[in-house]
Design a protein around this motif. Structure first.
Motif, PDB file in Angstrom:
ATOM      1  N   VAL A 148       0.836  -1.209   0.000  1.00 10.35           N
ATOM      2  CA  VAL A 148       0.000   0.000   0.000  1.00 10.35           C
ATOM      3  C   VAL A 148       0.862   1.246   0.000  1.00 10.35           C
ATOM      4  N   ALA A 149       1.902   1.229   0.864  1.00  5.85           N
ATOM      5  CA  ALA A 149       2.783   2.390   0.948  1.00  5.85           C
ATOM      6  C   ALA A 149       3.520   2.613  -0.364  1.00  5.85           C
ATOM      7  N   TRP A 150       3.936   1.512  -0.942  1.00  6.29           N
ATOM      8  CA  TRP A 150       4.660   1.668  -2.214  1.00  6.29           C
ATOM      9  C   TRP A 150       3.718   2.082  -3.344  1.00  6.29           C
ATOM     10  N   MET A 151       2.517   1.537  -3.327  1.00  4.69           N
ATOM     11  CA  MET A 151       1.576   1.890  -4.393  1.00  4.69           C
ATOM     12  C   MET A 151       1.206   3.372  -4.323  1.00  4.69           C
ATOM     13  N   SER A 152       1.257   3.917  -3.094  1.00  4.12           N
ATOM     14  CA  SER A 152       0.961   5.344  -2.970  1.00  4.12           C
ATOM     15  C   SER A 152       2.018   6.198  -3.637  1.00  4.12           C
ATOM     16  N   ALA A 153       3.195   5.581  -3.866  1.00  3.78           N
ATOM     17  CA  ALA A 153       4.270   6.317  -4.538  1.00  3.78           C
ATOM     18  C   ALA A 153       4.160   6.245  -6.051  1.00  3.78           C
ATOM     19  N   LEU A 154       3.263   5.399  -6.596  1.00  2.00           N
ATOM     20  CA  LEU A 154       3.188   5.206  -8.037  1.00  2.00           C
ATOM     21  C   LEU A 154       2.874   6.486  -8.795  1.00  2.00           C
ATOM     22  N   PRO A 155       2.008   7.343  -8.268  1.00  7.28           N
ATOM     23  CA  PRO A 155       1.809   8.608  -9.020  1.00  7.28           C
ATOM     24  C   PRO A 155       3.095   9.372  -9.224  1.00  7.28           C
ATOM     25  N   GLU A 156       3.984   9.291  -8.260  1.00  6.31           N
ATOM     26  CA  GLU A 156       5.255   9.973  -8.412  1.00  6.31           C
ATOM     27  C   GLU A 156       6.094   9.323  -9.509  1.00  6.31           C
ATOM     28  N   THR A 157       5.939   7.991  -9.642  1.00  5.00           N
ATOM     29  CA  THR A 157       6.776   7.274 -10.610  1.00  5.00           C
ATOM     30  C   THR A 157       6.416   7.649 -12.047  1.00  5.00           C
ATOM     31  N   SER A 225      14.735   4.788  -4.418  1.00 11.05           N
ATOM     32  CA  SER A 225      15.468   5.079  -5.659  1.00 11.05           C
ATOM     33  C   SER A 225      14.643   4.542  -6.829  1.00 11.05           C
ATOM     34  N   MET A 226      14.449   5.397  -7.831  1.00 12.86           N
ATOM     35  CA  MET A 226      13.560   5.043  -8.937  1.00 12.86           C
ATOM     36  C   MET A 226      14.301   5.153 -10.265  1.00 12.86           C
ATOM     37  N   TYR A 227      14.013   4.133 -11.157  1.00 14.43           N
ATOM     38  CA  TYR A 227      14.634   4.135 -12.485  1.00 14.43           C
ATOM     39  C   TYR A 227      13.598   3.610 -13.489  1.00 14.43           C
ATOM     40  N   ARG A 228      13.489   4.306 -14.646  1.00 15.71           N
ATOM     41  CA  ARG A 228      12.473   3.937 -15.645  1.00 15.71           C
ATOM     42  C   ARG A 228      13.143   3.767 -16.998  1.00 15.71           C
ATOM     43  N   GLN A 229      12.872   2.629 -17.635  1.00 19.46           N
ATOM     44  CA  GLN A 229      13.407   2.381 -18.980  1.00 19.46           C
ATOM     45  C   GLN A 229      12.372   1.568 -19.766  1.00 19.46           C
ATOM     46  N   ARG A 230      11.791   2.184 -20.797  1.00 17.02           N
ATOM     47  CA  ARG A 230      10.742   1.557 -21.597  1.00 17.02           C
ATOM     48  C   ARG A 230       9.649   1.014 -20.694  1.00 17.02           C
ATOM     49  N   TRP A 231       9.423  -0.275 -20.753  1.00 18.88           N
ATOM     50  CA  TRP A 231       8.348  -0.850 -19.929  1.00 18.88           C
ATOM     51  C   TRP A 231       8.789  -1.184 -18.496  1.00 18.88           C
ATOM     52  N   LEU A 232      10.120  -0.929 -18.184  1.00 21.50           N
ATOM     53  CA  LEU A 232      10.646  -1.299 -16.864  1.00 21.50           C
ATOM     54  C   LEU A 232      10.581  -0.102 -15.914  1.00 21.50           C
ATOM     55  N   LEU A 233      10.002  -0.308 -14.728  1.00 23.01           N
ATOM     56  CA  LEU A 233      10.025   0.689 -13.660  1.00 23.01           C
ATOM     57  C   LEU A 233      10.658   0.024 -12.431  1.00 23.01           C
ATOM     58  N   LEU A 234      11.844   0.510 -12.056  1.00 24.09           N
ATOM     59  CA  LEU A 234      12.597  -0.098 -10.949  1.00 24.09           C
ATOM     60  C   LEU A 234      12.469   0.796  -9.726  1.00 24.09           C
ATOM     61  N   LEU A 235      11.937   0.249  -8.627  1.00 23.18           N
ATOM     62  CA  LEU A 235      11.833   0.951  -7.341  1.00 23.18           C
ATOM     63  C   LEU A 235      12.677   0.201  -6.314  1.00 23.18           C
ATOM     64  N   ILE A 236      13.635   0.893  -5.734  1.00 23.13           N
ATOM     65  CA  ILE A 236      14.534   0.256  -4.760  1.00 23.13           C
ATOM     66  C   ILE A 236      14.470   1.016  -3.431  1.00 23.13           C
ATOM     67  N   ASP A 237      14.240   0.298  -2.362  1.00 25.46           N
ATOM     68  CA  ASP A 237      14.186   0.897  -1.020  1.00 25.46           C
ATOM     69  C   ASP A 237      15.627   1.194  -0.566  1.00 25.46           C
TER      70      ASP A 237
END
Length: 796
Positions: A148-157, A225-237
């Motif tokens: 839930v906490a991470w999903m709340s960050a999705l708008p930011e992603t 830490s967030m990284y986006r490449q094409r269809w990949l969205l990487l979220l690292i705590d």
């Protein structure tokens, strides 16, 4: 400008400990020098190391407990060359100059290498000036409990830039997303390697937060830490949390406590499992802490390391605070805790902490090892650490350097004590002129040594002063022994003069025996190299007549040996002899007169019929040519008159003639006419010293012997007789001259053995009035009938 040089042997030592470069410089080769460190950037060249660069790039410049400069660097540091996350290298320039401006500096280039391949999925390092977290990029899926906490960050992603790393911080003030390039401006360092992503942050940043875990304050940065490449969205705590306190101290130990479980780092505490806990000192792992008296304890909530003050691996240092000597103990510890949980598999958590105890006062002790028979003070002063040195000493407030003290005859040397401490031994002879000497008791001397140490403390050479005194009492004074003898008319005393006037004085009664007293009293005094010879005529002042009979006098003469300071009587030198004398007059101080009269007449008279003025006063003893009378000045018709400073009492011995016949005229007698006038002289003004001691149980302490306040009252004492009133006035004179008197009702303070000069005067003008002081006393209050009371005279 600088000169590139080859490193001196022993100047630099380095090692690779876990995932940290360690480099140590030799402080002795840097004495009197200034140095700087430059970090060699493989692409941009040397970069001067400062505080901001150090905390952002993973560097620490500090000192070990022995004062050697220490440089530490993370293998993930900004300027470290990384080969496949296994081989790391870093080059440091050491610039040394004799000037603070670093001009004419000499540069030594020092490369370091480190290999480290046993990476855990997550590793956290809590250094002195930064926090660092690194994680593998092939991390597992997000925890279901935290979805839930991470999903709340999705708008930011959705705003994450393409093929760029971004950081999102969560703090009490809200969320903040920044680019990596902007993070560096805020003091952060973020980067990724072949297989890892790491974030390094300074303590107390704007994005950090504080929390308390098990009583320990933690500095925490919650970040993603967030990284986006094409269809990949990487979220690292990349959350990191480090303790900022947790130390406590006693007089003998220090304890460092950290939480076993840190909630922000372990999301599912039920899956937490501690795998390994180890401690180290100076970067070295201690396999068996108990062998070095360290105590490593842990339970479900806390991990604790307890170190005895002064234990191996740390350093005790002397210090001075507020003029007080004390010690400070410092030790460089590290703790490594490895645990597993469902989210991160394995986490290696390392804390490096330098601990310094508060200032601990250590009042030095003075140990008196004096052996009186050697007549030398032997004093030990300690305990001190090896970084303390004695630089000066004062004896009796007279300062000496150590060289001067040795030249004076003092011995000063160091002595080792237990626990690697030391002390300073001082030896001073009793007879040294700066040793105080006081005559005490009867035959003892108290020697007092006053001394003040000046020591240099620690590498700062702070001066510390400590004053002390010690004393020794020994029986080294021999009391004199007098020898007495007599001839037909004199008594003699031979008194040793050694120590006279230095320790004691001679007194006749309450008068100091000096030349004036001897001349006034009619003594003859002579001295040689060893003795005072005192000749006292039989009828001189001060002779005590123990027995006076018909033709014999037993006379005694006493000389008191008194302490010069306190007038305490230590010994009475006394000579007593029997004298055969056919004619004498003895006038006792109490008014008793004894007369042995020799009456040689032709024809001889009957001595039993002799008498005094009062015919009832007959001789006590008599024979054919002698008569012995004993009476008081107030009896037997004795008359009194004043001449100058003397009172003269007069009586007369006469013979009762026999006449035949008694009724007829003329009178015929066979007896000769016999009259003998007897005179006794008494001084009109006599000073008498008396002592009084008041014991008041209501007080804890009593007034000193003989001290008190005297109030002179001008009383008109009326002694009533038939048809007669006597006017008597008493006064207190300021001195023995009886010229100046204190005002009536004035309080007069007198201390021990100070004389009080009393005068009682009869104001009656009648020629028939005479003054006799029958009873005189002193009281402690204005009430003459109060108690206690001290008698001056009784029955005159």
């Amino acid at each position: 400008s600088s000169v590139l040089c080859v490193l001196l042997s022993g100047f630099v030592a380095s090692s690779c400990r876990s995932r940290i470069f360690w480099m140590k410089l030799n402080k002795f080769l840097l004495q009197g020098k200034f140095f700087q460190l430059e970090i060699n950037d493989p692409y941009a060249g040397p970069v001067l190391l400062d505080e901001k660069l150090a905390s952002r790039c993973g560097y620490v410049l500090t000192e070990d407990v022995w004062g050697n400069p220490v440089f530490r660097a993370s293998v993930l540091g900004c300027h470290v060359a990384n080969e496949a996350d296994e081989l790391f290298s870093l080059t440091v320039n050491i610039r040394v100059s004799s000037f603070p401006s670093m001009r004419a500096a000499v540069t030594y280039t020092y490369p370091m290498y480190c290999s480290y391949s046993s990476w855990a999925p997550r590793e956290i390092v809590c250094e002195e000036n930064y926090m660092e977290v690194s994680v593998k990029t092939d991390v597992p899926a997000v925890s279901n409990d935290y979805t839930v906490a991470w999903m709340s960050a999705l708008p930011e992603t959705q705003k994450v830039a393409y093929q760029l790393w971004q950081l999102m911080f969560v703090s009490p003030s809200g969320r903040k997303t920044i680019m990596v390039s902007d993070a560096a401006k805020l003091g952060y360092s973020f980067n990724n390697t072949l297989s890892r992503v790491y974030l390094r942050a300074p303590y107390h940043s704007n994005e950090s937060d504080f929390t308390t875990v098990g009583g320990v304050n933690m500095n925490m940065i919650t970040s993603t830490s967030m990284y986006r490449q094409r269809w990949l969205l990487l979220l690292i705590d990349t959350t990191v949390s480090c303790p900022v306190d947790g130390t406590s101290f006693t007089d003998t130990t220090l304890t460092w406590t950290v939480p076993s479980i840190i909630p922000t780092l372990v999301l599912q505490e039920s899956t937490f499992l501690s795998k390994n806990i180890s401690m180290g000192v100076n970067g070295q792992v201690i396999v068996n802490p108990e062998e070095k008296n360290y105590l490593l304890e842990h339970n479900k909530t806390h991990i604790g390391i307890t170190v005895p003050i002064g234990a191996e691996g740390g350093k005790l240092k002397s210090s001075v605070s507020g003029g007080v000597y004390g010690i400070i103990y410092s030790i460089d510890l590290f703790l490594e805790h490895t645990w597993t949980d469902a989210d991160w598999q394995t986490t290696k958590y390392t804390i490096i902490k330098s601990i310094v105890t508060p200032f601990m006062p250590q009042i030095p002790t003075v140990i008196n090892n004096t052996l009186p028979e050697e007549r030398i003070f032997n004093v030990a002063f300690g305990h001190f650490l090896p970084d303390v040195s004695l630089v000066a000493i004062a004896i009796g407030n007279v300062p000496f350097t150590l060289r001067q003290a040795q030249h004076q005859g003092y011995k000063i040397y160091e002595t080792p004590f237990s626990n690697t401490t030391k002390g300073f031994i001082l030896e001073v002879p009793f007879d040294d002129p700066y040793v105080l000497k006081e005559y005490v008791n009867k035959n003892e001397t108290k020697y007092t040594l006053l001394f003040n140490y000046t020591v240099s403390v620690g590498p700062e050479m702070t001066l510390y002063y400590h004053s002390a005194e010690t004393e020794c009492v020994i029986a080294d004074i021999e009391l004199p022994e007098a020898v007495g003898y007599c001839d037909k008319e004199n008594l003699y005393l031979a008194i040793p003069i050694s120590g006279l006037h230095q320790y004691w004085n001679l007194y006749i009664g309450n008068k100091l025996l000096n030349r004036h007293t001897a001349l006034t009293n009619g003594y003859f005094a002579a001295t040689n190299s060893t003795h005072l010879i005192l000749q006292i005529p039989l009828f001189a002042i001060g002779v005590i007549y123990e027995e006076v009979s018909f033709q014999k006098i037993k006379a005694r003469f006493d000389v008191a040996l008194r302490k010069a300071g306190t007038l305490e009587t230590l010994q009475i030198f006394s000579i007593s002899c029997n004298f055969n004398s056919s004619a004498f007059v003895v006038c006792h101080p109490d008014g008793t007169i004894m007369i042995s009269a020799q009456m040689k007449t032709v024809p001889a008279i009957d001595m039993s019929k002799t008498k005094l003025r009062d015919s009832s006063c007959k001789p006590k003893e008599y024979n054919e040519g002698h008569a012995f009378f004993k009476f008081h000045v107030t009896t037997c018709g004795t008359s009194v008159r004043f001449e100058g400073d003397h009172i003269i009492y007069e009586n007369e011995i006469s013979y009762e003639k026999e006449t035949l016949p008694e009724q007829s005229l003329p009178t015929i007698t066979r007896d000769t006419d016999y009259r003998l006038t007897v005179l006794c002289y008494y001084r009109a003004k006599e000073t008498l010293t008396l002592g009084a001691f008041i014991s008041d149980p209501s007080r804890r302490t009593s007034p000193p012997f003989g001290s008190g306040t005297m109030v002179s009252r001008s009383n008109i004492a009326v002694y009533r007789r038939i048809r007669q009133a006597l006017n008597v006035v008493s006064r207190v004179s300021k001195d023995a001259s009886f010229m100046e008197f204190y005002e009536p009702n004035m309080a007069i303070l007198r201390r021990s053995l100070e004389p009080v000069f009393l005068e009682v005067e009869l104001k009656d003008e009648s020629p028939e009035a005479e003054l006799y002081l029958d009873n005189c006393w002193v009281t402690g209050s204005l009430d003459f009938n109060s108690t206690p009371r001290w008698t001056i005279t009784v029955d005159g």
